[in-house]
Design a protein around this motif. Structure first.
Motif, PDB file in Angstrom:
ATOM      1  N   MET A  10      -6.305   8.024  -6.953  1.00 51.33           N
ATOM      2  CA  MET A  10      -5.332   6.943  -6.817  1.00 51.33           C
ATOM      3  C   MET A  10      -3.923   7.428  -7.133  1.00 51.33           C
ATOM      4  O   MET A  10      -3.728   8.362  -7.925  1.00 51.33           O
ATOM      5  CB  MET A  10      -5.672   5.774  -7.749  1.00 51.33           C
ATOM      6  CG  MET A  10      -5.695   6.124  -9.224  1.00 51.33           C
ATOM      7  SD  MET A  10      -5.743   4.668 -10.308  1.00 51.33           S
ATOM      8  CE  MET A  10      -4.033   4.155 -10.226  1.00 51.33           C
ATOM      9  N   SER A  12      -0.496   6.889  -8.983  1.00 46.72           N
ATOM     10  CA  SER A  12      -0.021   6.196 -10.178  1.00 46.72           C
ATOM     11  C   SER A  12       1.429   5.787  -9.973  1.00 46.72           C
ATOM     12  O   SER A  12       2.326   6.629  -9.917  1.00 46.72           O
ATOM     13  CB  SER A  12      -0.129   7.107 -11.406  1.00 46.72           C
ATOM     14  OG  SER A  12       0.559   6.544 -12.511  1.00 46.72           O
ATOM     15  N   ARG A  13       1.680   4.488  -9.885  1.00 43.61           N
ATOM     16  CA  ARG A  13       3.053   4.021  -9.754  1.00 43.61           C
ATOM     17  C   ARG A  13       3.823   4.268 -11.050  1.00 43.61           C
ATOM     18  O   ARG A  13       5.013   4.572 -11.026  1.00 43.61           O
ATOM     19  CB  ARG A  13       3.063   2.533  -9.391  1.00 43.61           C
ATOM     20  CG  ARG A  13       2.408   2.231  -8.058  1.00 43.61           C
ATOM     21  CD  ARG A  13       3.065   2.978  -6.915  1.00 43.61           C
ATOM     22  NE  ARG A  13       4.426   2.488  -6.656  1.00 43.61           N
ATOM     23  CZ  ARG A  13       5.336   3.151  -5.950  1.00 43.61           C
ATOM     24  NH1 ARG A  13       5.045   4.352  -5.458  1.00 43.61           N
ATOM     25  NH2 ARG A  13       6.529   2.631  -5.740  1.00 43.61           N
ATOM     26  N   TRP A  24      -0.563  11.635  -7.923  1.00 37.18           N
ATOM     27  CA  TRP A  24      -1.935  11.180  -7.675  1.00 37.18           C
ATOM     28  C   TRP A  24      -2.840  11.623  -8.812  1.00 37.18           C
ATOM     29  O   TRP A  24      -2.651  12.699  -9.386  1.00 37.18           O
ATOM     30  CB  TRP A  24      -2.439  11.731  -6.340  1.00 37.18           C
ATOM     31  CG  TRP A  24      -1.776  11.071  -5.173  1.00 37.18           C
ATOM     32  CD1 TRP A  24      -0.521  11.316  -4.681  1.00 37.18           C
ATOM     33  CD2 TRP A  24      -2.330  10.042  -4.353  1.00 37.18           C
ATOM     34  NE1 TRP A  24      -0.254  10.502  -3.616  1.00 37.18           N
ATOM     35  CE2 TRP A  24      -1.351   9.708  -3.379  1.00 37.18           C
ATOM     36  CE3 TRP A  24      -3.564   9.381  -4.338  1.00 37.18           C
ATOM     37  CZ2 TRP A  24      -1.574   8.731  -2.408  1.00 37.18           C
ATOM     38  CZ3 TRP A  24      -3.791   8.409  -3.370  1.00 37.18           C
ATOM     39  CH2 TRP A  24      -2.795   8.090  -2.425  1.00 37.18           C
ATOM     40  N   LEU A  25      -3.831  10.794  -9.116  1.00 36.98           N
ATOM     41  CA  LEU A  25      -4.748  11.047 -10.224  1.00 36.98           C
ATOM     42  C   LEU A  25      -6.170  11.185  -9.706  1.00 36.98           C
ATOM     43  O   LEU A  25      -6.657  10.311  -8.974  1.00 36.98           O
ATOM     44  CB  LEU A  25      -4.699   9.882 -11.219  1.00 36.98           C
ATOM     45  CG  LEU A  25      -3.329   9.487 -11.758  1.00 36.98           C
ATOM     46  CD1 LEU A  25      -3.446   8.230 -12.613  1.00 36.98           C
ATOM     47  CD2 LEU A  25      -2.697  10.622 -12.559  1.00 36.98           C
ATOM     48  N   LEU A  27      -9.585  10.855 -11.136  1.00 32.99           N
ATOM     49  CA  LEU A  27     -10.009  10.199 -12.375  1.00 32.99           C
ATOM     50  C   LEU A  27     -11.406  10.622 -12.820  1.00 32.99           C
ATOM     51  O   LEU A  27     -12.345   9.827 -12.868  1.00 32.99           O
ATOM     52  CB  LEU A  27      -9.930   8.683 -12.195  1.00 32.99           C
ATOM     53  CG  LEU A  27      -8.507   8.134 -12.041  1.00 32.99           C
ATOM     54  CD1 LEU A  27      -8.533   6.657 -11.690  1.00 32.99           C
ATOM     55  CD2 LEU A  27      -7.700   8.351 -13.325  1.00 32.99           C
ATOM     56  N   PHE A 251      -0.941   6.687 -21.132  1.00 27.27           N
ATOM     57  CA  PHE A 251      -1.939   6.577 -20.069  1.00 27.27           C
ATOM     58  C   PHE A 251      -2.881   5.407 -20.333  1.00 27.27           C
ATOM     59  O   PHE A 251      -3.272   4.690 -19.412  1.00 27.27           O
ATOM     60  CB  PHE A 251      -2.728   7.882 -19.955  1.00 27.27           C
ATOM     61  CG  PHE A 251      -3.583   7.966 -18.722  1.00 27.27           C
ATOM     62  CD1 PHE A 251      -3.006   8.125 -17.476  1.00 27.27           C
ATOM     63  CD2 PHE A 251      -4.974   7.903 -18.801  1.00 27.27           C
ATOM     64  CE1 PHE A 251      -3.782   8.205 -16.328  1.00 27.27           C
ATOM     65  CE2 PHE A 251      -5.755   7.981 -17.668  1.00 27.27           C
ATOM     66  CZ  PHE A 251      -5.160   8.137 -16.422  1.00 27.27           C
ATOM     67  N   ASP A 254      -0.926   2.348 -19.351  1.00 28.69           N
ATOM     68  CA  ASP A 254      -0.665   2.245 -17.909  1.00 28.69           C
ATOM     69  C   ASP A 254      -1.923   2.056 -17.079  1.00 28.69           C
ATOM     70  O   ASP A 254      -1.915   1.337 -16.074  1.00 28.69           O
ATOM     71  CB  ASP A 254       0.059   3.506 -17.416  1.00 28.69           C
ATOM     72  CG  ASP A 254       1.489   3.599 -17.912  1.00 28.69           C
ATOM     73  OD1 ASP A 254       2.068   2.546 -18.244  1.00 28.69           O
ATOM     74  OD2 ASP A 254       2.023   4.731 -17.974  1.00 28.69           O
ATOM     75  N   HIS A 255      -3.027   2.727 -17.488  1.00 26.99           N
ATOM     76  CA  HIS A 255      -4.214   2.764 -16.633  1.00 26.99           C
ATOM     77  C   HIS A 255      -5.502   2.322 -17.330  1.00 26.99           C
ATOM     78  O   HIS A 255      -6.577   2.383 -16.729  1.00 26.99           O
ATOM     79  CB  HIS A 255      -4.389   4.174 -16.060  1.00 26.99           C
ATOM     80  CG  HIS A 255      -3.266   4.562 -15.152  1.00 26.99           C
ATOM     81  ND1 HIS A 255      -3.090   4.010 -13.908  1.00 26.99           N
ATOM     82  CD2 HIS A 255      -2.241   5.429 -15.331  1.00 26.99           C
ATOM     83  CE1 HIS A 255      -2.008   4.528 -13.347  1.00 26.99           C
ATOM     84  NE2 HIS A 255      -1.472   5.396 -14.180  1.00 26.99           N
ATOM     85  N   ARG A 256      -5.374   1.906 -18.598  1.00 25.55           N
ATOM     86  CA  ARG A 256      -6.510   1.341 -19.333  1.00 25.55           C
ATOM     87  C   ARG A 256      -7.677   2.311 -19.445  1.00 25.55           C
ATOM     88  O   ARG A 256      -8.834   1.925 -19.469  1.00 25.55           O
ATOM     89  CB  ARG A 256      -6.949   0.009 -18.687  1.00 25.55           C
ATOM     90  CG  ARG A 256      -5.841  -1.017 -18.810  1.00 25.55           C
ATOM     91  CD  ARG A 256      -5.750  -2.023 -17.729  1.00 25.55           C
ATOM     92  NE  ARG A 256      -5.803  -1.526 -16.378  1.00 25.55           N
ATOM     93  CZ  ARG A 256      -4.736  -1.075 -15.695  1.00 25.55           C
ATOM     94  NH1 ARG A 256      -3.543  -1.038 -16.254  1.00 25.55           N
ATOM     95  NH2 ARG A 256      -4.867  -0.659 -14.450  1.00 25.55           N
ATOM     96  N   ILE A 257      -7.361   3.597 -19.548  1.00 25.17           N
ATOM     97  CA  ILE A 257      -8.355   4.658 -19.704  1.00 25.17           C
ATOM     98  C   ILE A 257      -7.934   5.523 -20.885  1.00 25.17           C
ATOM     99  O   ILE A 257      -6.798   6.009 -20.934  1.00 25.17           O
ATOM    100  CB  ILE A 257      -8.473   5.527 -18.436  1.00 25.17           C
ATOM    101  CG1 ILE A 257      -8.921   4.686 -17.236  1.00 25.17           C
ATOM    102  CG2 ILE A 257      -9.453   6.680 -18.653  1.00 25.17           C
ATOM    103  CD1 ILE A 257      -8.852   5.423 -15.909  1.00 25.17           C
TER     104      ILE A 257
END
Length: 308
Positions: A10, A12-13, A24-25, A27, A251, A254-257
Motif C-alpha cells: 500500500m 502511505s499518504r 509504498w509499504l 506490510l 507508524f 499512522d497505520h495502527r501497526i
C-alpha cells in the motif's frame, strides 16, 4: 504448502505527502507470527521436512525462533529453540504459545547458537536465523509479490540484522530483472555490522551490540550480505536508536501497526526524509515487523538517558 501469506502492498499518504514522493509499504508485519521471517524459515522447514527431518532446532530469542516454532506447529514437527539469557519474558511466552521447547543458554545469541549445535541428532534439522540460501530464496517471494502487483520502485529500503532479508530482497530483485533498483540497507548505531563490513571490505565482528534494536543484533553479518553489496547497488545507512523508536511510535499512529525498533530503523529513513531518498520518486519500504516488543517497552527505551 506456503506457511506465509501474501501481504498487502500500500501507498502511505502519511509518508508520501511531506516529501512529495510516493512511499509504498510491503506490510510483512502482518505475517502470522509477526515478521517477514516466516517466508524464508517456512520454506526452509518445508524443505527439511521433505528430506526426512523429525525435529527442528533453532537459536533465536526473537522473530526467527517464533517463525520456526510456528512452522513446526503447522507441519506437525517438534521444535527446540535455544535462547540467550537476555531474551524477554514476552518472547519466551510467545514461543511457548507456539508449542516450542525453550532452552535458555548463554549471555548472547552466539553462545545460544553454539549450544544449539550440540543438541542436533541424526534426524534433526538446524534452522539458522539468517545465514541459509533456503531462507534467502523464501524471503525473495516478497519482491515477487511486488512485481506481480505491477509496482517497480525506484529504490527499496530495508533493515539489516544478520543479512537474511537483504540477501532475499536482492535475490528477488535480480530474479525479477530489477538489477537497476538500488537497496538502502539501514542499521542502528551500535548494531551496524553490515556497515562495518562494507567499510572494511570484509565481514568483521562487532565487540558488542549497543542498540535497543536487538533484532538487528548480529555481531557479524553473513558473508552473502557483503557479496550482495558487490553484486547489486546497495547503500549502507546508519540511524540512531532514537530515530528508530520515534518511527515506531509514528507508524503506530499512522497505520495502527506496532513494529520493533529493528523495523523502525528502515521506517525512520522515510519519516526523517533522509537525504539518501531525495533522488527517488517511488520508494518501497519493507515493513519487516517484529513480535516481541510492546509499546510500553518502546516508550521506556526512548526515555532512557543513554538513548542515542
Amino acid at each position: 504448502m506456503n506457511l506465509h501469506f501474501d501481504t498487502p502492498l500500500m501507498e502511505s499518504r502519511a509518508l508520501s505527502v511531506p516529501g512529495e514522493q510516493s512511499i509504498w509499504l510491503k506490510l510483512d508485519a502482518l505475517q502470522p507470527c509477526g515478521s517477514f521471517k516466516i517466508r524464508g524459515i517456512g520454506h526452509a522447514c518445508a524443505v527439511h521436512q521433505s528430506r526426512g527431518a523429525h525435529r527442528f532446532v533453532s537459536s533465536s530469542g526473537g522473530n526467527a525462533g517464533l517463525a520456526v516454532a510456528y512452522a513446526g506447529r503447522r507441519l506437525g514437527i517438534p521444535v527446540v529453540v535455544v535462547v540467550p539469557e537476555t531474551t524477554t519474558a514476552r518472547a519466551k511466552e510467545l514461543l511457548g504459545l507456539e508449542g516450542a521447547e525453550v532452552v535458555v543458554h548463554g549471555s548472547s545469541w552466539q553462545e545460544a547458537n553454539q549450544y544449539a549445535q550440540t543438541l542436533l541428532g541424526a534426524t534433526d534439522a538446524f534452522v539458522h536465523p539468517f545465514d541459509d540460501p533456503l531462507l534467502w530464496h523464501g524471503h525473495a517471494s516478497m519482491i515477487d509479490e511486488v512485481a506481480e502487483a505491477g509496482l517497480k520502485p525506484d529504490a527499496v529500503v530495508l533493515s539489516v540484522g544478520g543479512g537474511g532479508l537483504l540477501c532475499g530482497v536482492v535475490e528477488g530483485l535480480q530474479r525479477n530483472h530489477w538489477r537497476d533498483v538500488p537497496v538502502l540497507a539501514v542499521e542502528t548505531e551500535g548494531a551496524a555490522s553490515f556497515h562495518a563490513a562494507v567499510e572494511a571490505g570484509r565481514t568483521v565482528e562487532l565487540p558488542r551490540i549497543a542498540s535497543v534494536a536487538t533484532s538487528l543484533g548480529a555481531k557479524r553479518v553473513c558473508e552473502q550480505a557483503l557479496h550482495c553489496a558487490h553484486a547489486h547497488p546497495v547503500r549502507s545507512l546508519v540511524v540512531s536508536d532514537r530515530s528508530a523508536l520515534a518511527a515506531c511510535e509514528r507508524f503506530l499512529a499512522d497505520h495502527r501497526i506496532l513494529v520493533e525498533p529493528a523495523c523502525g530503523a528502515a521506517l525512520s529513513v522515510a519519516y526523517d526524509r533522509h537525504p539518501a531518498l531525495s533522488e527517488y520518486k517511488k520508494v518501497l519500504v519493507i515493513v519487516c515487523g517484529g513480535a516481541t516488543a510492546t509499546i510500553d517497552q518502546i516508550r521506556a527505551w526512548a526515555e532512557q538517558p543513554d538513548c542515542r
